[in-house]
Design a protein around this motif. Structure first.
Motif, PDB file in Angstrom:
ATOM      1  N   GLY A 165       0.768  -1.232   0.000  1.00 19.84           N
ATOM      2  CA  GLY A 165       0.000   0.000   0.000  1.00 19.84           C
ATOM      3  C   GLY A 165       0.800   1.283   0.000  1.00 19.84           C
ATOM      4  O   GLY A 165       0.220   2.375  -0.107  1.00 19.84           O
ATOM      5  N   LEU A 166       2.124   1.192   0.100  1.00 21.18           N
ATOM      6  CA  LEU A 166       2.910   2.412   0.255  1.00 21.18           C
ATOM      7  C   LEU A 166       2.833   3.308  -0.982  1.00 21.18           C
ATOM      8  O   LEU A 166       2.620   4.522  -0.864  1.00 21.18           O
ATOM      9  N   ALA A 167       2.996   2.739  -2.156  1.00 26.01           N
ATOM     10  CA  ALA A 167       2.980   3.546  -3.378  1.00 26.01           C
ATOM     11  C   ALA A 167       1.647   4.269  -3.541  1.00 26.01           C
ATOM     12  O   ALA A 167       1.600   5.463  -3.880  1.00 26.01           O
ATOM     13  N   ASP A 168       0.542   3.577  -3.296  1.00 23.80           N
ATOM     14  CA  ASP A 168      -0.782   4.188  -3.441  1.00 23.80           C
ATOM     15  C   ASP A 168      -1.058   5.235  -2.371  1.00 23.80           C
ATOM     16  O   ASP A 168      -1.914   6.099  -2.543  1.00 23.80           O
ATOM     17  N   ALA A 169      -0.335   5.164  -1.264  1.00 28.15           N
ATOM     18  CA  ALA A 169      -0.543   6.116  -0.169  1.00 28.15           C
ATOM     19  C   ALA A 169       0.140   7.454  -0.420  1.00 28.15           C
ATOM     20  O   ALA A 169      -0.055   8.396   0.334  1.00 28.15           O
ATOM     21  N   ARG A 170       0.930   7.541  -1.482  1.00 27.48           N
ATOM     22  CA  ARG A 170       1.637   8.770  -1.839  1.00 27.48           C
ATOM     23  C   ARG A 170       2.358   9.383  -0.636  1.00 27.48           C
ATOM     24  O   ARG A 170       2.056  10.502  -0.195  1.00 27.48           O
ATOM     25  N   PRO A 171       3.337   8.682  -0.081  1.00 27.80           N
ATOM     26  CA  PRO A 171       4.036   9.188   1.106  1.00 27.80           C
ATOM     27  C   PRO A 171       4.904  10.387   0.774  1.00 27.80           C
ATOM     28  O   PRO A 171       5.337  10.572  -0.367  1.00 27.80           O
ATOM     29  N   TRP A 172       5.178  11.186   1.764  1.00 29.03           N
ATOM     30  CA  TRP A 172       6.208  12.208   1.641  1.00 29.03           C
ATOM     31  C   TRP A 172       7.571  11.545   1.712  1.00 29.03           C
ATOM     32  O   TRP A 172       7.779  10.587   2.451  1.00 29.03           O
ATOM     33  N   THR A 173       8.508  12.057   0.924  1.00 25.98           N
ATOM     34  CA  THR A 173       9.924  11.818   1.152  1.00 25.98           C
ATOM     35  C   THR A 173      10.510  13.163   1.591  1.00 25.98           C
ATOM     36  O   THR A 173       9.764  14.115   1.845  1.00 25.98           O
ATOM     37  N   SER A 174      11.804  13.262   1.662  1.00 27.61           N
ATOM     38  CA  SER A 174      12.407  14.536   2.054  1.00 27.61           C
ATOM     39  C   SER A 174      11.996  15.657   1.108  1.00 27.61           C
ATOM     40  O   SER A 174      11.844  16.812   1.539  1.00 27.61           O
ATOM     41  N   ARG A 175      11.782  15.356  -0.163  1.00 25.45           N
ATOM     42  CA  ARG A 175      11.396  16.396  -1.118  1.00 25.45           C
ATOM     43  C   ARG A 175      10.034  17.001  -0.774  1.00 25.45           C
ATOM     44  O   ARG A 175       9.875  18.217  -0.727  1.00 25.45           O
ATOM     45  N   GLU A 176       9.044  16.154  -0.562  1.00 25.56           N
ATOM     46  CA  GLU A 176       7.712  16.661  -0.228  1.00 25.56           C
ATOM     47  C   GLU A 176       7.709  17.357   1.133  1.00 25.56           C
ATOM     48  O   GLU A 176       7.008  18.354   1.340  1.00 25.56           O
ATOM     49  N   GLU A 254      -7.049   6.598   2.313  1.00 22.99           N
ATOM     50  CA  GLU A 254      -8.455   6.644   1.904  1.00 22.99           C
ATOM     51  C   GLU A 254      -8.615   7.613   0.745  1.00 22.99           C
ATOM     52  O   GLU A 254      -8.544   8.826   0.921  1.00 22.99           O
ATOM     53  N   GLY A 255      -8.847   7.085  -0.464  1.00 23.47           N
ATOM     54  CA  GLY A 255      -9.053   7.925  -1.630  1.00 23.47           C
ATOM     55  C   GLY A 255      -7.852   8.778  -1.960  1.00 23.47           C
ATOM     56  O   GLY A 255      -6.724   8.491  -1.572  1.00 23.47           O
ATOM     57  N   ASP A 256      -8.117   9.874  -2.691  1.00 25.46           N
ATOM     58  CA  ASP A 256      -7.027  10.737  -3.123  1.00 25.46           C
ATOM     59  C   ASP A 256      -6.600  11.726  -2.054  1.00 25.46           C
ATOM     60  O   ASP A 256      -5.439  12.119  -1.978  1.00 25.46           O
ATOM     61  N   THR A 257      -7.541  12.153  -1.228  1.00 24.49           N
ATOM     62  CA  THR A 257      -7.231  13.200  -0.261  1.00 24.49           C
ATOM     63  C   THR A 257      -7.543  12.802   1.175  1.00 24.49           C
ATOM     64  O   THR A 257      -7.450  13.632   2.082  1.00 24.49           O
ATOM     65  N   GLY A 258      -7.922  11.559   1.390  1.00 19.95           N
ATOM     66  CA  GLY A 258      -8.298  11.118   2.729  1.00 19.95           C
ATOM     67  C   GLY A 258      -7.110  10.890   3.624  1.00 19.95           C
ATOM     68  O   GLY A 258      -5.949  11.020   3.214  1.00 19.95           O
ATOM     69  N   PRO A 259      -7.365  10.549   4.876  1.00 20.28           N
ATOM     70  CA  PRO A 259      -6.275  10.293   5.831  1.00 20.28           C
ATOM     71  C   PRO A 259      -5.472   9.064   5.460  1.00 20.28           C
ATOM     72  O   PRO A 259      -5.922   8.200   4.697  1.00 20.28           O
ATOM     73  N   VAL A 260      -4.271   8.989   6.014  1.00 20.26           N
ATOM     74  CA  VAL A 260      -3.382   7.856   5.786  1.00 20.26           C
ATOM     75  C   VAL A 260      -3.256   7.086   7.093  1.00 20.26           C
ATOM     76  O   VAL A 260      -3.244   7.674   8.175  1.00 20.26           O
ATOM     77  N   THR A 261      -3.211   5.755   6.976  1.00 16.54           N
ATOM     78  CA  THR A 261      -3.070   4.905   8.156  1.00 16.54           C
ATOM     79  C   THR A 261      -1.812   4.069   8.023  1.00 16.54           C
ATOM     80  O   THR A 261      -1.580   3.425   6.992  1.00 16.54           O
ATOM     81  N   VAL A 262      -0.991   4.098   9.070  1.00 13.50           N
ATOM     82  CA  VAL A 262       0.208   3.271   9.113  1.00 13.50           C
ATOM     83  C   VAL A 262      -0.077   2.093  10.038  1.00 13.50           C
ATOM     84  O   VAL A 262      -0.510   2.281  11.184  1.00 13.50           O
ATOM     85  N   VAL A 263       0.149   0.893   9.521  1.00 13.19           N
ATOM     86  CA  VAL A 263      -0.091  -0.328  10.285  1.00 13.19           C
ATOM     87  C   VAL A 263       1.252  -0.861  10.777  1.00 13.19           C
ATOM     88  O   VAL A 263       2.181  -1.044   9.989  1.00 13.19           O
ATOM     89  N   LEU A 264       1.347  -1.098  12.083  1.00 14.14           N
ATOM     90  CA  LEU A 264       2.578  -1.622  12.657  1.00 14.14           C
ATOM     91  C   LEU A 264       2.534  -3.143  12.723  1.00 14.14           C
ATOM     92  O   LEU A 264       1.466  -3.760  12.630  1.00 14.14           O
TER      93      LEU A 264
END
Length: 484
Positions: A165-176, A254-264
């Protein structure tokens, strides 16, 4: 201009030196070789000035400076009431934008033009010995041939783990994280190194609620242990939730602008508005044509102390790509060494000064790498930690100092908290390393860097008198403790 078998026209140019990558490292290489009278070209696929200028050092420090200044001011009598409110996030972000020239590189191009360096825009790839093919943005091709040297200065990129799910979650890297235009309400930071700590500090000060997920046991693990402890305690006191021993198993959005959930891995779920992965770096060598010169694509490049790639007499790798020290200032240092070595070899010299601390040897990469972490409190270190010195088999002694023993610390801020350590080689009686943590401590680092680089005897340092009452009196207190 020549025609290829398929009818495509391409330009061919010859220079003494060709540099791939126009960040601070590449710019310093061409500056040095031009100063030596060699012709030079530089190739860049993005902005002239590179990662540091637009997505790393400069924008991150523009975000951090207001946070640190406000924090310091709140500890000064007479100022507390004047700085009690929140930062003006819009003004801070506008200042960040101005600092990076609004992501335009005209000034950098003008400087290169002023020193006689030809800029080739496009993606550069090695194409056999001393040849670089450039694919321009318009699809055209140019072939650059180097009479003497090609220097790879392409830097590094953020390394993202392979997680569901990481790619679809559009995470920040240092650039973002350094270029975002809005303050997230909730920011999850994965990683406890320099990028994670600095960006947690900046965005928390701008109003984000920060959760840090650190796989290991603490923050800033490459520094002395007390550094991470001080920084973590301060972040937590300002409201950050720091979870050590936390391994991420999946990420959901969740969707394009919804919250992101990190699962441990333990099943815990943490929700945020953005997630920053600050989990390491990889070399920008994937599509560099390394295979055309017998090297592995995507690999870090092994070099000698003159920054020449092992097994080559013309290829150099300078800065992050050689993995010696992933720091802009250290890459610029390497560039000065490499430029001098390239110029010397181009002149026909076979007697380079490659001995320890020689003019053509990047000795500091091994013995005296300085770094400041612009956290709150700041952290700074140069040379070896106690653990590194002991692993190297050195007979050493660590001398520690509570910074409250320094008069200047109490004047700097009420309730000042900080710590310093000096690592001394007992056989040679020289300083091998120094580490500091505390408000305003970064300005102490260069004195430590000079002491370590010059291998100044401790007995001579006793005669270097620090001004009273400044933070630099930490040196006097450390030396007093060492002498007993």
């Amino acid at each position: 201009m020549t025609d290829t078998p398929g009818g495509e026209q391409r330009n061919e140019h010859t220079y003494d030196v060709v540099v791939i990558g126009a960040g601070p490292v590449g710019e310093n290489v061409v500056d040095r070789v031009r100063a030596a009278g060699l012709s030079a070209a530089i190739v860049e696929s993005e902005l002239i000035g590179g990662e540091c200028s637009y997505w790393a050092c400069m924008p991150s420090k523009a975000l951090l400076r207001p946070a640190l200044a406000r924090s310091d001011a709140r500890k000064v009598p007479g100022l507390r009431g004047a700085v009690g409110g929140p930062l003006d996030a819009r003004e801070v972000l506008a200042h960040r934008d101005a600092t990076v020239g609004h992501w335009k590189d005209g000034g950098q191009v003008d400087w290169l033009d002023s020193i006689g360096v030809r800029v080739h825009r496009g993606h550069g790839r090695l194409d056999g010995p001393r040849r670089v093919t450039v694919v321009r943005p318009d699809g055209g091709r140019e072939v650059l041939t180097a009479r003497h040297a090609v220097a790879v200065c392409t830097g590094s990129r953020a390394l993202l783990p392979e997680l569901p799910g990481l790619a679809d979650a559009r995470p920040w890297t240092s650039r973002e994280a350094t270029s975002a235009n809005e303050v997230p309400g909730r920011l999850i930071v994965v990683g406890g190194g320099v990028v994670g700590v600095e960006m947690a500090t900046a965005w928390q000060a701008l109003g984000a609620r920060v959760t840090m997920l650190v796989r290991g046991g603490g923050l800033l693990p490459r520094m002395e242990p007390f550094v991470g402890e001080h920084v973590a305690e301060a972040l937590a006191a300002r409201g950050a939730d720091i979870r050590t021993g936390a391994s991420v198993s999946a990420v959901e959005r969740e969707g394009d602008t919804g919250p992101v959930t990190v699962v441990l891995e333990d099943g815990a779920r943490i929700e945020g508005d953005e997630v920053l992965f600050a989990t390491g770096r990889a070399p920008r060598t994937d599509d560099l044509g390394l295979e055309t010169v017998g090297l592995e694509p995507g690999s870090w490049l092994d070099v000698d102390d003159s920054l020449k790639v092992s097994g080559s007499d013309w290829l150099y790798a300078v800065g992050d790509v050689n993995r010696r020290a992933l720091l802009t200032h250290q890459g610029k240092y390497q560039a000065r060494i490499a430029g001098a070595a390239i110029a010397a070899r181009a002149s026909g010299s076979t007697d380079l000064d490659t001995g320890r601390w020689g003019a053509h040897a990047a000795t500091a990469d091994h013995a005296a790498v300085p770094q400041v972490v612009f956290s709150d409190p700041e952290a700074a270190a140069v040379g070896l930690t106690l653990a590194e010195a002991e692993r190297a088999g050195r007979r050493v002694r660590a001398v520690d100092l509570d910074m409250t023993q320094v008069a200047g610390a109490g004047l700097y801020a009420d309730g000042y908290r900080g710590h310093a350590r000096m690592v001394v080689d007992l056989e040679r009686e020289i300083v091998l390393g120094a580490t500091f943590v505390g408000p305003g401590i970064g300005e102490l680092l260069h004195s430590a860097t000079v002491a370590v680089t010059a291998e100044v005897p401790v007995a001579r340092l006793w005669h270097a008198v620090p001004s009273y009452p400044t933070l630099s009196e930490a040196w006097l207190r450390l030396l007093e403790a060492y002498r007993g």
